[in-house]
Design an enzyme around this catalytic site. Sequence first.
Site, PDB file in Angstrom:
ATOM      1  N   ARG A 182       0.806  -1.218   0.000  1.00  9.79           N
ATOM      2  CA  ARG A 182       0.000   0.000   0.000  1.00  9.79           C
ATOM      3  C   ARG A 182       0.839   1.266   0.000  1.00  9.79           C
ATOM      4  O   ARG A 182       0.377   2.329   0.316  1.00  9.79           O
ATOM      5  CB  ARG A 182      -0.939   0.021   1.207  1.00  9.79           C
ATOM      6  CG  ARG A 182      -1.807  -1.214   1.325  1.00  9.79           C
ATOM      7  CD  ARG A 182      -3.269  -0.884   1.163  1.00  9.79           C
ATOM      8  NE  ARG A 182      -4.098  -2.056   1.413  1.00  9.79           N
ATOM      9  CZ  ARG A 182      -5.194  -2.335   0.747  1.00  9.79           C
ATOM     10  NH1 ARG A 182      -5.606  -1.545  -0.213  1.00  9.79           N
ATOM     11  NH2 ARG A 182      -5.900  -3.403   1.034  1.00  9.79           N
ATOM     12  N   HIS A 215       1.699 -11.779  -4.173  1.00  9.58           N
ATOM     13  CA  HIS A 215       0.640 -10.894  -4.652  1.00  9.58           C
ATOM     14  C   HIS A 215       1.232  -9.501  -4.845  1.00  9.58           C
ATOM     15  O   HIS A 215       1.921  -8.986  -3.974  1.00  9.58           O
ATOM     16  CB  HIS A 215      -0.484 -10.863  -3.613  1.00  9.58           C
ATOM     17  CG  HIS A 215      -1.771 -10.300  -4.128  1.00  9.58           C
ATOM     18  ND1 HIS A 215      -1.873  -9.020  -4.596  1.00  9.58           N
ATOM     19  CD2 HIS A 215      -3.003 -10.841  -4.243  1.00  9.58           C
ATOM     20  CE1 HIS A 215      -3.125  -8.797  -4.985  1.00  9.58           C
ATOM     21  NE2 HIS A 215      -3.832  -9.888  -4.786  1.00  9.58           N
ATOM     22  N   TYR A 218      -1.279  -3.190  -4.516  1.00  7.07           N
ATOM     23  CA  TYR A 218      -2.589  -2.682  -4.915  1.00  7.07           C
ATOM     24  C   TYR A 218      -2.478  -1.331  -5.624  1.00  7.07           C
ATOM     25  O   TYR A 218      -3.421  -0.880  -6.254  1.00  7.07           O
ATOM     26  CB  TYR A 218      -3.498  -2.525  -3.687  1.00  7.07           C
ATOM     27  CG  TYR A 218      -3.827  -3.830  -3.016  1.00  7.07           C
ATOM     28  CD1 TYR A 218      -4.313  -4.904  -3.756  1.00  7.07           C
ATOM     29  CD2 TYR A 218      -3.666  -3.997  -1.650  1.00  7.07           C
ATOM     30  CE1 TYR A 218      -4.621  -6.111  -3.147  1.00  7.07           C
ATOM     31  CE2 TYR A 218      -3.970  -5.198  -1.029  1.00  7.07           C
ATOM     32  CZ  TYR A 218      -4.446  -6.250  -1.780  1.00  7.07           C
ATOM     33  OH  TYR A 218      -4.753  -7.445  -1.177  1.00  7.07           O
ATOM     34  N   HIS A 255      -2.977  -7.487 -10.127  1.00  7.94           N
ATOM     35  CA  HIS A 255      -4.245  -7.001 -10.677  1.00  7.94           C
ATOM     36  C   HIS A 255      -3.956  -6.296 -12.006  1.00  7.94           C
ATOM     37  O   HIS A 255      -3.083  -5.425 -12.058  1.00  7.94           O
ATOM     38  CB  HIS A 255      -4.907  -6.024  -9.704  1.00  7.94           C
ATOM     39  CG  HIS A 255      -5.380  -6.674  -8.440  1.00  7.94           C
ATOM     40  ND1 HIS A 255      -6.022  -5.982  -7.442  1.00  7.94           N
ATOM     41  CD2 HIS A 255      -5.320  -7.962  -8.006  1.00  7.94           C
ATOM     42  CE1 HIS A 255      -6.336  -6.819  -6.458  1.00  7.94           C
ATOM     43  NE2 HIS A 255      -5.903  -8.015  -6.776  1.00  7.94           N
ATOM     44  N   GLU A 293      -4.737 -11.507 -12.521  1.00  2.05           N
ATOM     45  CA  GLU A 293      -5.804 -11.996 -11.653  1.00  2.05           C
ATOM     46  C   GLU A 293      -7.160 -11.637 -12.248  1.00  2.05           C
ATOM     47  O   GLU A 293      -7.362 -10.523 -12.731  1.00  2.05           O
ATOM     48  CB  GLU A 293      -5.675 -11.396 -10.237  1.00  2.05           C
ATOM     49  CG  GLU A 293      -6.772 -11.907  -9.307  1.00  2.05           C
ATOM     50  CD  GLU A 293      -6.531 -11.598  -7.836  1.00  2.05           C
ATOM     51  OE1 GLU A 293      -5.438 -11.130  -7.486  1.00  2.05           O
ATOM     52  OE2 GLU A 293      -7.461 -11.832  -7.045  1.00  2.05           O
ATOM     53  N   ASP A 327      -9.663 -16.104  -9.405  1.00  2.00           N
ATOM     54  CA  ASP A 327     -10.205 -15.869  -8.062  1.00  2.00           C
ATOM     55  C   ASP A 327     -11.690 -16.240  -8.082  1.00  2.00           C
ATOM     56  O   ASP A 327     -12.476 -15.632  -8.816  1.00  2.00           O
ATOM     57  CB  ASP A 327     -10.007 -14.397  -7.674  1.00  2.00           C
ATOM     58  CG  ASP A 327     -10.388 -14.113  -6.231  1.00  2.00           C
ATOM     59  OD1 ASP A 327     -11.500 -14.509  -5.829  1.00  2.00           O
ATOM     60  OD2 ASP A 327      -9.587 -13.495  -5.507  1.00  2.00           O
ATOM     61  N   HIS A 330     -14.071 -13.390  -7.275  1.00  2.48           N
ATOM     62  CA  HIS A 330     -14.096 -12.360  -8.313  1.00  2.48           C
ATOM     63  C   HIS A 330     -14.865 -12.804  -9.554  1.00  2.48           C
ATOM     64  O   HIS A 330     -15.671 -12.033 -10.079  1.00  2.48           O
ATOM     65  CB  HIS A 330     -12.665 -11.973  -8.713  1.00  2.48           C
ATOM     66  CG  HIS A 330     -11.880 -11.341  -7.596  1.00  2.48           C
ATOM     67  ND1 HIS A 330     -10.565 -10.969  -7.721  1.00  2.48           N
ATOM     68  CD2 HIS A 330     -12.235 -11.015  -6.322  1.00  2.48           C
ATOM     69  CE1 HIS A 330     -10.135 -10.440  -6.582  1.00  2.48           C
ATOM     70  NE2 HIS A 330     -11.132 -10.476  -5.719  1.00  2.48           N
ATOM     71  N   HIS A 364      -7.219 -18.190  -6.418  1.00  3.43           N
ATOM     72  CA  HIS A 364      -7.540 -17.660  -5.096  1.00  3.43           C
ATOM     73  C   HIS A 364      -8.887 -18.251  -4.716  1.00  3.43           C
ATOM     74  O   HIS A 364      -9.856 -18.132  -5.466  1.00  3.43           O
ATOM     75  CB  HIS A 364      -7.623 -16.128  -5.120  1.00  3.43           C
ATOM     76  CG  HIS A 364      -6.291 -15.468  -5.253  1.00  3.43           C
ATOM     77  ND1 HIS A 364      -6.144 -14.128  -5.511  1.00  3.43           N
ATOM     78  CD2 HIS A 364      -5.030 -15.978  -5.140  1.00  3.43           C
ATOM     79  CE1 HIS A 364      -4.853 -13.840  -5.556  1.00  3.43           C
ATOM     80  NE2 HIS A 364      -4.156 -14.942  -5.346  1.00  3.43           N
ATOM     81  N   ASP A 377     -16.605  -6.926  -4.711  1.00 13.53           N
ATOM     82  CA  ASP A 377     -15.474  -7.766  -4.346  1.00 13.53           C
ATOM     83  C   ASP A 377     -15.430  -7.927  -2.832  1.00 13.53           C
ATOM     84  O   ASP A 377     -14.762  -7.179  -2.142  1.00 13.53           O
ATOM     85  CB  ASP A 377     -14.198  -7.090  -4.872  1.00 13.53           C
ATOM     86  CG  ASP A 377     -12.943  -7.863  -4.512  1.00 13.53           C
ATOM     87  OD1 ASP A 377     -13.074  -8.973  -3.961  1.00 13.53           O
ATOM     88  OD2 ASP A 377     -11.840  -7.366  -4.768  1.00 13.53           O
ATOM     89  N   HIS A 379     -14.886 -10.879  -0.061  1.00 10.52           N
ATOM     90  CA  HIS A 379     -14.552 -12.281   0.207  1.00 10.52           C
ATOM     91  C   HIS A 379     -15.299 -12.798   1.446  1.00 10.52           C
ATOM     92  O   HIS A 379     -15.406 -12.094   2.444  1.00 10.52           O
ATOM     93  CB  HIS A 379     -13.058 -12.432   0.448  1.00 10.52           C
ATOM     94  CG  HIS A 379     -12.223 -12.039  -0.739  1.00 10.52           C
ATOM     95  ND1 HIS A 379     -10.872 -12.227  -0.782  1.00 10.52           N
ATOM     96  CD2 HIS A 379     -12.562 -11.484  -1.921  1.00 10.52           C
ATOM     97  CE1 HIS A 379     -10.405 -11.796  -1.945  1.00 10.52           C
ATOM     98  NE2 HIS A 379     -11.414 -11.328  -2.656  1.00 10.52           N
ATOM     99  N   GLU A 409      -7.925 -16.388   0.602  1.00 12.38           N
ATOM    100  CA  GLU A 409      -7.826 -14.970   1.006  1.00 12.38           C
ATOM    101  C   GLU A 409      -9.085 -14.624   1.803  1.00 12.38           C
ATOM    102  O   GLU A 409      -9.658 -13.558   1.642  1.00 12.38           O
ATOM    103  CB  GLU A 409      -7.755 -14.060  -0.220  1.00 12.38           C
ATOM    104  CG  GLU A 409      -6.556 -14.268  -1.100  1.00 12.38           C
ATOM    105  CD  GLU A 409      -6.609 -13.411  -2.353  1.00 12.38           C
ATOM    106  OE1 GLU A 409      -5.565 -12.900  -2.753  1.00 12.38           O
ATOM    107  OE2 GLU A 409      -7.693 -13.261  -2.934  1.00 12.38           O
TER     108      GLU A 409
END
Length: 525
Positions: A182, A215, A218, A255, A293, A327, A330, A364, A377, A379, A409
């Site tokens: 991040r 991963h 983001y 992503h 992904e 995923d 997703h 995922h 999105d 989870h 995840e």
Amino acid sequence: MSADAPEPESITSVASEEIETKHSSQSRKRKVGAEPPSRSSKRTKAAAVVDIDVKKTSVVPEKSTRTLHRSRTSIKQETPVVAEADITKEANVKKRSSRAKKTPVVQDQEAIVDEEVQPITKPKRKTKKQKEEEMPPLAARTIGSQLLIGAHVSGAGGVHNSIPNALHVGANSFALFLKSQRKWANPPLDPTIPPLFTSACSHHKYDAGVHIVPHGSYLVNLAHPDPARTKQAYESFVDDLSRCEKLGIRLYNFHPGNSAGAPDRASAIRHLAAQMNRAHQDPATGDVITLLETMAGGKNTLGSTFEDLRDIIALIEKKERVGVCLDTCHIFAAGYDVRTPDAYQSTMKRFDTIVGKEYLKAAHINDSKAPLGSARDLHANIGTGFLGLRAFWNLVNDGRFHGLPLVLETPIDVPVKAELVGGGEAESGKKKGPVKKAKAVEDKGIWAREIKLLEQLRGMDVESREFEEMETRLAAEGAAERDRVEDQVRRRDDKAAKKSAGTGRGRKKAAETETESSLDEDELD
Ligand SMILES: [Zn+2]
């Protein structure tokens, strides 16, 4: 998940529970023939009894308590379970966190922990061996299974820490962040880390080239055409790939980004593919395979259709350097159904036809709190969402996923009653005084149990009472949360439908105009 506060229990008590249930578990195992006998059969089989009831099986709260529903600028703290949980560091982290509040800079707890290892008052760092000894596994790893199920674990304090963390939950594969996901500025990889990482992998029989799928950040959007942003994103991307190369990792998930800054979707895809091609040319990236992904959808998101993935891959020069990480949450949110055997087969057939099965390299494994095609999105824990247990049965019994890393995840934050933690300081800095708020602790036992649950589904008879009971129980656990999110989605769609004055594009329009806010509620994507 239950909203009740768990009574923390010791690891020992979890272990004794496992042992108590051993015999029934063993006889069932034999009946369904789900897995070949493993070397650590006693523990493995005992642990295969899955109990998602958090009250019963939650373990020692792992380090600090954290607030729920924090903004996306901070994520839940992943730390080695017992390692370095000393008071000094706790204090340092707290101090740093409160400082961070004064600045708008995106801060990240993992990174904070990384930086707080300077020996000011801190006692000598524990050795890897000491840490491992202090951290008995929540579940024994299933040896020799074709199902490589694991979770996204922490690499805080050095990526080599991800290995005991994976072992701790009985993972046969895992994901991690190679640096803070991040923020942009990160120290380079410490040259002492790769040898530690490599030796821990070989010691614990993790094949870094097969079992580990880091991963990406983001922040990285390789599809944005702005030169300064492209440079920043590209450098972070290549830096991650070169870290993989140094660590012996061959799969890297990221992503695909979004087309917000580009004139249109096609040019965003061209820009993304150009950056990937450039990265593949850089010798520092070795032969690392870059995995796109699948995404849930939402505003301008790339990768939410199989056609997007096809179009990106079509522009990649070195086809052996590109793949897909599917995923489950997703694709479902993006409108691909996998709940019934027919729906599952038809979706996977579409994947094979449009994208190509040879590109499927990882998955995922997440349930979804939001309904099919909602573009949300969110989870959910396995079996508790709109996908339900049968969807995961379909997947683990599909040979195309055998031998691929299948990484959970799912949420592991368990709320603790407000009174247990007291009023305390206001996290936002706005409210002062004793504010009652929900706190959460991480219960990694949830992953340990979900791994065993998924392993157990292989070869299980879906007509059996055992399956039906499990399916019903998990669905009931998630019912309230499904209702809540479904209601949100309905209201969003109604609003959009009114705006578009009955053009019949309600849901689609809503998904297109939705901001990234849906991501705020997600800790891992
Ligand atoms: Zn994901």
